[in-house]
Structures are given as structure tokens and as C-alpha cells.
Design a protein around this motif. Structure first.
Motif, PDB file in Angstrom:
ATOM      1  N   GLU A 255      34.532  -2.323  74.767  1.00  0.00           N
ATOM      2  CA  GLU A 255      34.879  -3.505  75.565  1.00  0.00           C
ATOM      3  C   GLU A 255      34.158  -3.548  76.917  1.00  0.00           C
ATOM      4  O   GLU A 255      34.156  -4.570  77.593  1.00  0.00           O
ATOM      5  CB  GLU A 255      36.404  -3.632  75.739  1.00  0.00           C
ATOM      6  CG  GLU A 255      37.105  -2.437  76.329  1.00  0.00           C
ATOM      7  CD  GLU A 255      37.320  -1.290  75.327  1.00  0.00           C
ATOM      8  OE1 GLU A 255      37.872  -0.281  75.754  1.00  0.00           O
ATOM      9  OE2 GLU A 255      36.941  -1.395  74.126  1.00  0.00           O
ATOM     10  N   GLU A 256      33.551  -2.420  77.306  1.00  0.00           N
ATOM     11  CA  GLU A 256      32.825  -2.391  78.590  1.00  0.00           C
ATOM     12  C   GLU A 256      31.320  -2.482  78.412  1.00  0.00           C
ATOM     13  O   GLU A 256      30.560  -2.357  79.380  1.00  0.00           O
ATOM     14  CB  GLU A 256      33.160  -1.103  79.363  1.00  0.00           C
ATOM     15  CG  GLU A 256      34.564  -1.082  79.893  1.00  0.00           C
ATOM     16  CD  GLU A 256      34.892   0.222  80.609  1.00  0.00           C
ATOM     17  OE1 GLU A 256      34.080   0.690  81.419  1.00  0.00           O
ATOM     18  OE2 GLU A 256      35.974   0.772  80.329  1.00  0.00           O
ATOM     19  N   ARG A 257      30.855  -2.670  77.186  1.00  0.00           N
ATOM     20  CA  ARG A 257      29.408  -2.755  76.967  1.00  0.00           C
ATOM     21  C   ARG A 257      28.813  -3.918  77.754  1.00  0.00           C
ATOM     22  O   ARG A 257      29.415  -4.988  77.848  1.00  0.00           O
ATOM     23  CB  ARG A 257      29.107  -2.950  75.479  1.00  0.00           C
ATOM     24  CG  ARG A 257      29.333  -1.698  74.661  1.00  0.00           C
ATOM     25  CD  ARG A 257      29.009  -1.952  73.204  1.00  0.00           C
ATOM     26  NE  ARG A 257      29.434  -0.834  72.376  1.00  0.00           N
ATOM     27  CZ  ARG A 257      29.487  -0.853  71.054  1.00  0.00           C
ATOM     28  NH1 ARG A 257      29.129  -1.951  70.379  1.00  0.00           N
ATOM     29  NH2 ARG A 257      29.878   0.197  70.392  1.00  0.00           N
ATOM     30  N   LEU A 258      27.623  -3.683  78.268  1.00  0.00           N
ATOM     31  CA  LEU A 258      26.893  -4.725  78.988  1.00  0.00           C
ATOM     32  C   LEU A 258      26.604  -5.888  78.033  1.00  0.00           C
ATOM     33  O   LEU A 258      26.158  -5.673  76.903  1.00  0.00           O
ATOM     34  CB  LEU A 258      25.585  -4.098  79.495  1.00  0.00           C
ATOM     35  CG  LEU A 258      24.643  -4.928  80.349  1.00  0.00           C
ATOM     36  CD1 LEU A 258      25.342  -5.460  81.597  1.00  0.00           C
ATOM     37  CD2 LEU A 258      23.436  -4.071  80.741  1.00  0.00           C
ATOM     38  N   ASP A 351      34.252  -0.811  92.533  1.00  0.00           N
ATOM     39  CA  ASP A 351      34.645   0.458  91.909  1.00  0.00           C
ATOM     40  C   ASP A 351      36.143   0.546  91.631  1.00  0.00           C
ATOM     41  O   ASP A 351      36.695   1.638  91.502  1.00  0.00           O
ATOM     42  CB  ASP A 351      34.180   1.644  92.753  1.00  0.00           C
ATOM     43  CG  ASP A 351      34.800   1.647  94.145  1.00  0.00           C
ATOM     44  OD1 ASP A 351      35.621   0.758  94.433  1.00  0.00           O
ATOM     45  OD2 ASP A 351      34.449   2.541  94.932  1.00  0.00           O
ATOM     46  N   SER A 352      36.786  -0.612  91.503  1.00  0.00           N
ATOM     47  CA  SER A 352      38.213  -0.584  91.150  1.00  0.00           C
ATOM     48  C   SER A 352      38.364  -0.375  89.644  1.00  0.00           C
ATOM     49  O   SER A 352      37.520  -0.828  88.856  1.00  0.00           O
ATOM     50  CB  SER A 352      38.880  -1.900  91.549  1.00  0.00           C
ATOM     51  OG  SER A 352      38.264  -2.970  90.854  1.00  0.00           O
ATOM     52  N   GLY A 357      41.743  -0.824  82.279  1.00  0.00           N
ATOM     53  CA  GLY A 357      41.166   0.533  82.357  1.00  0.00           C
ATOM     54  C   GLY A 357      39.669   0.543  82.527  1.00  0.00           C
ATOM     55  O   GLY A 357      39.062   1.620  82.654  1.00  0.00           O
ATOM     56  N   SER A 358      39.043  -0.633  82.527  1.00  0.00           N
ATOM     57  CA  SER A 358      37.580  -0.660  82.594  1.00  0.00           C
ATOM     58  C   SER A 358      37.084  -0.331  84.008  1.00  0.00           C
ATOM     59  O   SER A 358      37.764  -0.580  85.008  1.00  0.00           O
ATOM     60  CB  SER A 358      37.047  -2.021  82.151  1.00  0.00           C
ATOM     61  OG  SER A 358      37.450  -3.017  83.054  1.00  0.00           O
ATOM     62  N   ILE A 376      33.941   4.553  88.812  1.00  0.00           N
ATOM     63  CA  ILE A 376      32.575   4.302  88.324  1.00  0.00           C
ATOM     64  C   ILE A 376      32.224   5.312  87.227  1.00  0.00           C
ATOM     65  O   ILE A 376      32.526   6.504  87.343  1.00  0.00           O
ATOM     66  CB  ILE A 376      31.551   4.419  89.482  1.00  0.00           C
ATOM     67  CG1 ILE A 376      31.826   3.328  90.537  1.00  0.00           C
ATOM     68  CG2 ILE A 376      30.123   4.310  88.960  1.00  0.00           C
ATOM     69  CD1 ILE A 376      30.924   3.405  91.768  1.00  0.00           C
ATOM     70  N   VAL A 377      31.592   4.806  86.172  1.00  0.00           N
ATOM     71  CA  VAL A 377      31.053   5.702  85.133  1.00  0.00           C
ATOM     72  C   VAL A 377      29.567   5.898  85.441  1.00  0.00           C
ATOM     73  O   VAL A 377      28.847   4.920  85.656  1.00  0.00           O
ATOM     74  CB  VAL A 377      31.223   5.092  83.722  1.00  0.00           C
ATOM     75  CG1 VAL A 377      30.755   6.102  82.663  1.00  0.00           C
ATOM     76  CG2 VAL A 377      32.652   4.673  83.469  1.00  0.00           C
TER      77      VAL A 377
END
Ligand code: NAP
Length: 447
Positions: A255-258, A351-352, A357-358, A376-377
């Protein structure tokens, strides 16, 4: 040494020696993912055959006589901090696997690692060693029985030589071994010297966006590409080296993929890698902020579709501008300069940790901030995937061929340097001093 004589003439052609006794070739293949095997393959050839012509298919390996000699010129690095030494008696490397080809090099693209490696002692498996990561030339030998093989003798190819532990594949020599799945055919309309400029940059850009950040290229405008993150998920996990496994498989949740429509900031957009990253991001529908010396490179970056240009001369102001333009909501950023600029770029990100959860994603090609934030990942690029997985490698070079054929990807501007291998030291010094800005130095090899 292998000898092949023809039935049409009495000429005896001598093919390259298998191993150089002075500097043994390193047949170091850490892993080969989904390697294809050919049961009829043999490592030595002693055949009576007519020399193959370009695109000729036959039941025996395609072999084109090179020349009566078994040695070539090469640049050897003897010690850290030293310049490369030109030798003329280095053995021509031998192909030894079905997937391998031999390329007569005609142009070499210079990368920063070509001077940084010797200067700072990295990327040198042993000494003496041959370096060089980008080459273009003509295929002179293949080692396959597959008449449908994508790469044939006579093809013009560009090869990003990421497998630097295999000395046979280095670019600073007249002949280099490559695998067919790491070689992209150069369309007739494209200049061979220009195509020597982009290989490693292309590989780094595609893996950064397509694997580390999970961008699916299948919907790319003008020239659809691979969905590499899905391809990688289909690989045998055990075959992926441990040091890149997380980056390949777990770094970016689905769900966080660019995705197209997202914003991304690139710090170092005027680098060759930035130039390619910008273009691929635009093809995939991203909104791109480019940080560079705008007075020097603004016109070119604008022409390639940059949505926002931010000058790098005042880095604090650049951070403020990016935060202002994105309303403090930026979630994806790529740094192509170093840990200092990666730390600046980190401050442009929201960076929140969101309710779902993303988190935000920061990728560093040359370094990352020392202190990490929980929201941040942090990503690196699993560059070796290109040469370890034939599936990944082939889908990337296949897309590159299509991008060049359709003109969807513009090649970097180059500075052509004559003088062959003997001019590489001087050319690397020009690269190190930064006096060639926004262009790739390409060295022509003499016949
Ligand atoms: N991890 C990997 O596998 C991998 C793969 C490929 C590349 N890389 C790394 O990525 C970096 C770029 O490589 P490249 O071959 O694309 O470089 P390149 O084409 O040689 O880029 C040189 C450009 O960098 C720009 N630059 C220098 N300092 C800058 C700064 N502080 N901010 C913004 N731009 C700056 C310069 O532009 P100006 O005209 O403004 O001076 C110069 O034109 C290198 O460090 C390389 O080692 C890593």
C-alpha cells in the motif's frame, strides 16, 4: 586455448585463452537466480565450422574469429591510490557459460566509481584488477545453441557491468565477457558512443524506483516497462543474497508503493543517474522536484519534464522551497549526491506515521543520514540483482531497448575523448575535478 579451423579456407583462427595465467579470471558468481541451463553445453570448443555471420543461427555455438592473437590491451590497477597502467599482453577473457557473450569494446562510459574505487579502496576484489562499469561494442562470440537467442554475433550492444567481481566483465579492456541478459541491443538510429553513457545509471534508476520504492512501470507512457517489484517477489527467496533480501522483498509495503500521481524529490538531478531517474519518473506519471544547479542545468531538466526546479546553491533555502511547494506532505525522495544532501532531503519529508501505519521513504544512492527517524523508511539500491537474476536483468535490458527504439528515453549528453585506453587516466582526472558538468565522458577505443 581453443582453435577453430574453417572448411572453406585453411586459415586457423585462435580463440581467446580460457584463463590468463598472470591474472586469473575470477569466476565468482555469488548466486544465479533462476539460471537457465543447457544440457548440451560444453566449456571447450574444438569444432570444424564456417565462421558465423551476424544473426546466423546454427546448432553449434556461434563463433566469429577474433584475430590470430590471444592477448589484448587492458588497464590494470596495481595499487590503491595509483593510476591505471596500460598493458598490451593481457589475455582476452573467455566465455565459459551458456548465457555468456564476448564483446569487442568500442566505447567506455566513465562513472565516478572508476576513480573513487582506486582512490578510497572500494570495489576492488584483489590487486592487480581491471575496472570499468559501462561499455558498448560489437558481439563477437556467443555460447548458446538457442537460435532464438535475443543477442547474436554482430549485434551492437551496451552493457552495464555491475558484476565488478568478475574481472572478465570489466570495461577497461578491449574485449569483455557479458551475459546476454545484461546486454541491451543498440538500435540503428542510436549512436554507439552515446549509448555507452547510461548503462549503470539506468540500472540504478530502475532498481531504485522499481524495486526499492516499488514503482510499477507497466503503465509508463509511450513505452510500458516491467513491474519489477512483483517479479522480485516471484524469485526464490533463498537465492537472493541476504544483504539485499530485505530491500528486495520487504522494504516497501504494497500500500506504500510509489505510484503515478505521487510527488518525488531528486537531489542531484543533473547527475547522469538523476537525468535518467527524472525521465523514468515522468514516464510513470510522477510529479518531480529536481534539486540541481539550475543556472547550469535548469533548461535541460525543464525540457525533460521536471515539474519544480530548486537551486542547490543555498541548501537550507532548497529545503524550505520543497516543503513549501509540497505543503509539507512529501513522502518520497531520492538522493544521488551523498549523506550530507540525503540528510537535507530527509528534512523535506513528512515524517509522521499515518493512521494506516504508512511512512515516508528516502532512498540514498551514495549514502543516507547517520541518525534515523522512526517515521521514515530508508532505502538503498540492490544493484547486484541486475546481474544475479536473469529474469530481472532481461526485463530491464528489454525495456531499455524499447525505450531507445521509441525515443522515449533521451540519452545524456556526452564528451567524447579519443585516445583509447591510454587516455582513461586523464579522462578520469577530468571527471574527478568536476570540470565536465552535466555530461558523461565517453572514451573511444581505437581499432
Ligand atoms: N549505489 C549504486 O549502485 C550507484 C549506482 C550509480 C551511481 N551511484 C552514485 O551516484 C552518484 C552519481 O553518479 P552519476 O554517475 O550519476 O554522477 P555524474 O553523472 O558523474 O554526476 C556528476 C554531477 O553531480 C552534480 N553534483 C555534484 N555535487 C552536487 C550537489 N551537492 N548537489 C547536487 N548535484 C551535485 C554535478 O553537477 P553540477 O554541475 O551542479 O556541479 C555533476 O554534474 C555517484 O556518487 C555514484 O557513485 C551509485
Amino acid at each position: 586455448m581453443t582453435t577453430v579451423s574453417t572448411t572453406t579456407t585453411t586459415t586457423t583462427y585462435t580463440l581467446p585463452a580460457q584463463v590468463d595465467e598472470k591474472y586469473p579470471a575470477v569466476f565468482h558468481h555469488e548466486f544465479r537466480l533462476e539460471q537457465r541451463t543447457d544440457p548440451s553445453y560444453t566449456t571447450t570448443t574444438s569444432a570444424t565450422s564456417t565462421p558465423a555471420t551476424p544473426h546466423q543461427s546454427s546448432q553449434t555455438p556461434e563463433i566469429r574469429p577474433l584475430s590470430p592473437k590471444t592477448t589484448q590491451s587492458a588497464l590494470l590497477l596495481h595499487g590503491v591510490g595509483e593510476q591505471y597502467t596500460l598493458v598490451t599482453d593481457h589475455a582476452i577473457p573467455a566465455i565459459s557459460k551458456p548465457e555468456e557473450i564476448l564483446v569487442k569494446i568500442q566505447a567506455i562510459g566513465l562513472n565516478p566509481v572508476d576513480w573513487k574505487g582506486p582512490a578510497y579502496n572500494f570495489g576492488l576484489p584483489t590487486l592487480p584488477w581491471i575496472n570499468g562499469r559501462d561499455l558498448a561494442g560489437i558481439v563477437v562470440q556467443t555460447n548458446t545453441h538457442d537460435k532464438n537467442s535475443r543477442i547474436r554475433v554482430g549485434d551492437r550492444v551496451l552493457v552495464p557491468s555491475t558484476d565488478y567481481r568478475d574481472i572478465r566483465k570489466a570495461a577497461f579492456q578491449q574485449y569483455a565477457v557479458a551475459t546476454h541478459f545484461n546486454a541491451a541491443r543498440i538500435p540503428e538510429s542510436v549512436c554507439l558512443q552515446e549509448s555507452a553513457s547510461l548503462g549503470v545509471a539506468f540500472v540504478a534508476s530502475v532498481l531504485a524506483l522499481g524495486v526499492s520504492l516499488g514503482l510499477d512501470f507497466s503503465g509508463a507512457q509511450r513505452c510500458p516497462g516491467p513491474n519489477l517489484v512483483e517479479t522480485v517477489l516471484g524469485l526464490d527467496v533463498e537465492g537472493i543474497p541476504v544483504d539485499i533480501r530485505e530491500q528486495c522483498l520487504a522494504a516497501v509495503p504494497r500500500e506504500e508503493r510509489l505510484r503515478g500521481g505521487e510527488w518525488i524529490a531528486i537531489w542531484g538531478a543533473s547527475t547522469t543517474t538523476g537525468y535518467i531517474t527524472l525521465q523514468l519518473a515522468k514516464l510513470a506519471g510522477l510529479t518531480v522536484i529536481c534539486v540541481a544547479d539550475i543556472a547550469r542545468h535548469g533548461s535541460r531538466l525543464h525540457h525533460l519534464g521536471a515539474d519544480v526546479l530548486v537551486d542547490r546553491q543555498d541548501p537550507e533555502r532548497a529545503v524550505d522551497i520543497i516543503r513549501g511547494v509540497t505543503g509539507g506532505k512529501l513522502r518520497y525522495a531520492v538522493d544521488i549526491v551523498g549523506s550530507e544532501t540525503a540528510t537535507l532531503l530527509e528534512r523535506t519529508l513528512d515524517d509522521s506515521v499515518r493512521d494506516d501505519g504508512s511512512r515516508a521513504h528516502l532512498l540514498g544512492l551514495t549514502g543516507l543520514p547517520k541518525v534515523r527517524k522512526s517515521g521514515i523508511v530508508y532505502h538503498t539500491v540492490p544493484i547486484k540483482l541486475f546481474h544475479l537474476s536473469d529474469v530481472v536483468g532481461e526485463s530491464m535490458v528489454g525495456w531499455l531497448e524499447a525505450l531507445l527504439e521509441t525515443g522515449a528515453l533521451q540519452l545524456p549528453e556526452i564528451v567524447r575523448r579519443e585516445g583509447g585506453l591510454g587516455n582513461v587516466n586523464e579522462s578520469l582526472e577530468i571527471l574527478r575535478l568536476g570540470s565536465v558538468s552535466g555530461k558523461r565522458i565517453v572514451v573511444d577505443l581505437e581499432e
